[in-house]
Design an enzyme around this catalytic site. Structure first.
Site, PDB file in Angstrom:
ATOM      1  N   LYS A 276     -13.063  -1.637   6.402  1.00  0.00           N
ATOM      2  CA  LYS A 276     -12.427  -2.535   7.382  1.00  0.00           C
ATOM      3  C   LYS A 276     -13.002  -2.289   8.777  1.00  0.00           C
ATOM      4  O   LYS A 276     -13.689  -3.132   9.326  1.00  0.00           O
ATOM      5  CB  LYS A 276     -10.914  -2.349   7.358  1.00  0.00           C
ATOM      6  CG  LYS A 276     -10.325  -2.691   5.984  1.00  0.00           C
ATOM      7  CD  LYS A 276      -9.141  -1.849   5.669  1.00  0.00           C
ATOM      8  CE  LYS A 276      -8.759  -1.854   4.213  1.00  0.00           C
ATOM      9  NZ  LYS A 276      -8.590  -3.134   3.560  1.00  0.00           N
TER      10      LYS A 276
ATOM     11  N   TRP B 151       0.831  -1.217   0.000  1.00  0.00           N
ATOM     12  CA  TRP B 151       0.000   0.000   0.000  1.00  0.00           C
ATOM     13  C   TRP B 151       0.854   1.252   0.000  1.00  0.00           C
ATOM     14  O   TRP B 151       0.513   2.247  -0.650  1.00  0.00           O
ATOM     15  CB  TRP B 151      -1.014  -0.017   1.149  1.00  0.00           C
ATOM     16  CG  TRP B 151      -2.044  -1.070   0.868  1.00  0.00           C
ATOM     17  CD1 TRP B 151      -2.211  -2.258   1.512  1.00  0.00           C
ATOM     18  CD2 TRP B 151      -2.999  -1.062  -0.211  1.00  0.00           C
ATOM     19  NE1 TRP B 151      -3.208  -2.984   0.906  1.00  0.00           N
ATOM     20  CE2 TRP B 151      -3.710  -2.283  -0.143  1.00  0.00           C
ATOM     21  CE3 TRP B 151      -3.318  -0.158  -1.227  1.00  0.00           C
ATOM     22  CZ2 TRP B 151      -4.724  -2.610  -1.055  1.00  0.00           C
ATOM     23  CZ3 TRP B 151      -4.325  -0.480  -2.133  1.00  0.00           C
ATOM     24  CH2 TRP B 151      -5.016  -1.685  -2.041  1.00  0.00           C
TER      25      TRP B 151
ATOM     26  N   ASP C 107      -1.841   6.850   6.310  1.00  0.00           N
ATOM     27  CA  ASP C 107      -2.882   5.971   5.787  1.00  0.00           C
ATOM     28  C   ASP C 107      -3.251   5.020   6.933  1.00  0.00           C
ATOM     29  O   ASP C 107      -2.487   4.127   7.285  1.00  0.00           O
ATOM     30  CB  ASP C 107      -2.342   5.187   4.583  1.00  0.00           C
ATOM     31  CG  ASP C 107      -3.363   4.185   4.050  1.00  0.00           C
ATOM     32  OD1 ASP C 107      -4.421   4.001   4.689  1.00  0.00           O
ATOM     33  OD2 ASP C 107      -3.091   3.570   3.002  1.00  0.00           O
TER      34      ASP C 107
HETATM   35  N1  PMP Z   1      -4.467   1.556   2.085  1.00  0.00           N
HETATM   36  C1  PMP Z   1      -4.537   0.418   2.785  1.00  0.00           C
HETATM   37  C2  PMP Z   1      -3.630   0.242   3.963  1.00  0.00           C
HETATM   38  C3  PMP Z   1      -5.438  -0.578   2.410  1.00  0.00           C
HETATM   39  O1  PMP Z   1      -5.507  -1.720   3.100  1.00  0.00           O
HETATM   40  C4  PMP Z   1      -6.283  -0.373   1.293  1.00  0.00           C
HETATM   41  C5  PMP Z   1      -7.328  -1.392   0.865  1.00  0.00           C
HETATM   42  N2  PMP Z   1      -7.133  -2.674   1.176  1.00  0.00           N
HETATM   43  C6  PMP Z   1      -6.158   0.825   0.598  1.00  0.00           C
HETATM   44  C7  PMP Z   1      -5.254   1.770   1.018  1.00  0.00           C
HETATM   45  C8  PMP Z   1      -7.002   1.105  -0.615  1.00  0.00           C
HETATM   46  O2  PMP Z   1      -8.294   1.322  -0.216  1.00  0.00           O
HETATM   47  P1  PMP Z   1      -9.507   1.492  -1.218  1.00  0.00           P
HETATM   48  O3  PMP Z   1      -9.789   0.145  -1.789  1.00  0.00           O
HETATM   49  O4  PMP Z   1     -10.591   2.020  -0.344  1.00  0.00           O
HETATM   50  O5  PMP Z   1      -9.096   2.468  -2.265  1.00  0.00           O
END
Ligand code: PMP
Length: 361
Positions: free
Chosen positions: A196, A102, A172
């Site tokens: 989540k 991420w 994040d």
């Molecule tokens: N950052 C993290 C730490 C994540 O776990 C995720 C999704 N699993 C995201 C960003 C991306 O999120 P989204 O699918 O809502 O764009």
């Protein structure tokens, strides 16, 4: 029909009490004669839901008054772009930690808008750790420093808020938000996708210090402009109303449970017992992450004999334990145990893992 223990990394389980309340209110929200999905976002009923959700989130996270809370669309991934657009404020470079998949996505998006200085990376270590502070190369002229508090895929998390001096700190918090108390005043900006620990996918939350917004890079789409969103109470356009309503119910549920201090105790206990079961399995299961940085939310593990993976998943499913397959990029298993995963679910997983190991030694 009984509900399963769903270990998905997101969309993830929601608290049963929240789902029941939503069910009770489904046909007629508080005598309005409507489902929340059918309401005008500018009507007094929905405005009361949105205002209450924000007030409850502020209370649960103890968000200071000089922070704006934005309820946005486009998931956390849209924020990978919106953050440089809003926070570069005339600067040309930003600092990013690279601790997993991420982080990498956030970095590659930021590179479209600025120079990215990698403060430190754990890529050489297979993303199984957080780089030691002695290796960090912080740039004092960076517009901001970004880190991913919890890497959902690798199951690695920072054990503390990194000390980055006076440079604005951006986090994040997608996969760890609301899992424990956090000192919001240490941050310039906190963001996360909802699917989540907050509510349904489709909603992202941004908590941003109000003096930092208003100076966007040229070409910033109106929807990505934090000042516009803040001035319009996140209703520049039609917001994801039902997702926001469910998130509001989750915030109320957290308050009833004793807030984040209590949630943290439960989460720590759940994670510790699951890691202990892995560590005490005589190598039948292994977790590769440096114990100091093991995630409370996403517990990864591999079976010593990968030929047993398919049987493990099939038998777990029969026992009502689902979505345990690890992310496609890393394989193995991953048990995501967010706030809504009851402790009994973790206990059931541990019992299953022990039985499976005993039968397949
Ligand atoms: N950052 C993290 C730490 C994540 O776990 C995720 C999704 N699993 C995201 C960003 C991306 O999120 P989204 O699918 O809502 O764009």
């Amino acid at each position: 029909m009984s509900r399963l223990y769903n270990f998905s990394a997101g969309p993830a389980m929601l608290p049963e009490a929240v789902l029941q309340r939503a069910q009770q209110e489904f046909m007629d929200w508080h005598g309005s004669g409507m489902n929340v999905m059918e309401m005008s976002h500018r009507g007094k009923e929905f405005l009361s839901i949105a205002n209450q959700a924000e007030a409850d989130l502020r209370e649960v996270m103890a968000i200071p008054d000089n922070y704006k809370v934005l309820f946005l669309q486009g998931g956390a991934s849209s924020q990978f772009a919106a953050i440089p657009m809003n926070l570069l404020r005339g600067k040309k470079t930003a600092d990013y930690f690279n601790t997993g998949q991420w982080s990498k996505k956030a970095i590659s998006e930021a590179k479209r808008y600025c120079d990215v200085n990698i403060v430190a990376s754990s890529e050489d270590d297979g993303f199984n750790s957080v780089p030691d502070k002695s290796t960090w190369t912080l740039n004092p002229d960076a517009a901001y420093v970004h880190y991913t508090a919890n890497e959902t895929i690798g199951g690695v998390e920072f054990d503390d808020i990194p000390d980055v001096g006076d440079v604005p700190l951006v986090v994040d918090l997608s996969s760890t938000i609301l899992s424990r108390p956090i000192d919001v005043s240490k941050f310039a900006l906190i963001y996360g996708g909802a699917q989540k620990n907050i509510g349904p996918a489709g909603l992202a939350i941004v908590i941003v210090r109000d003096d930092l917004i208003g100076d966007t890079i040229e070409g910033t789409p109106t929807m990505f402009n934090y000042k516009v969103q803040a001035d319009n109470d996140s209703m520049y356009n039609t917001p994801p109303t039902y997702a926001l309503y469910i998130a509001g119910l989750v915030f109320q549920w957290l308050k009833e449970l004793g807030g984040l201090t209590n949630m943290a105790k439960i989460n720590q206990r759940k994670a510790e017992k699951l890691y202990a079961a892995i560590d005490h399995s005589d190598g039948f299961y292994t977790n590769p992450v440096n114990p100091k940085y093991r995630s409370w939310m996403n517990v990864t593990f591999t079976l010593g004999n990968a030929d047993l993976d398919a049987d493990f998943l099939a038998q777990a499913k029969q026992a009502g334990l689902v979505t345990l397959k690890g992310h496609r990029s890393v394989g193995g298993m991953r048990a995501s145990i967010y706030n809504a995963m009851p402790e009994e679910g973790v206990d059931a997983l541990i019992t299953f893992m022990q039985d499976f190991a005993a039968k397949n030694q």
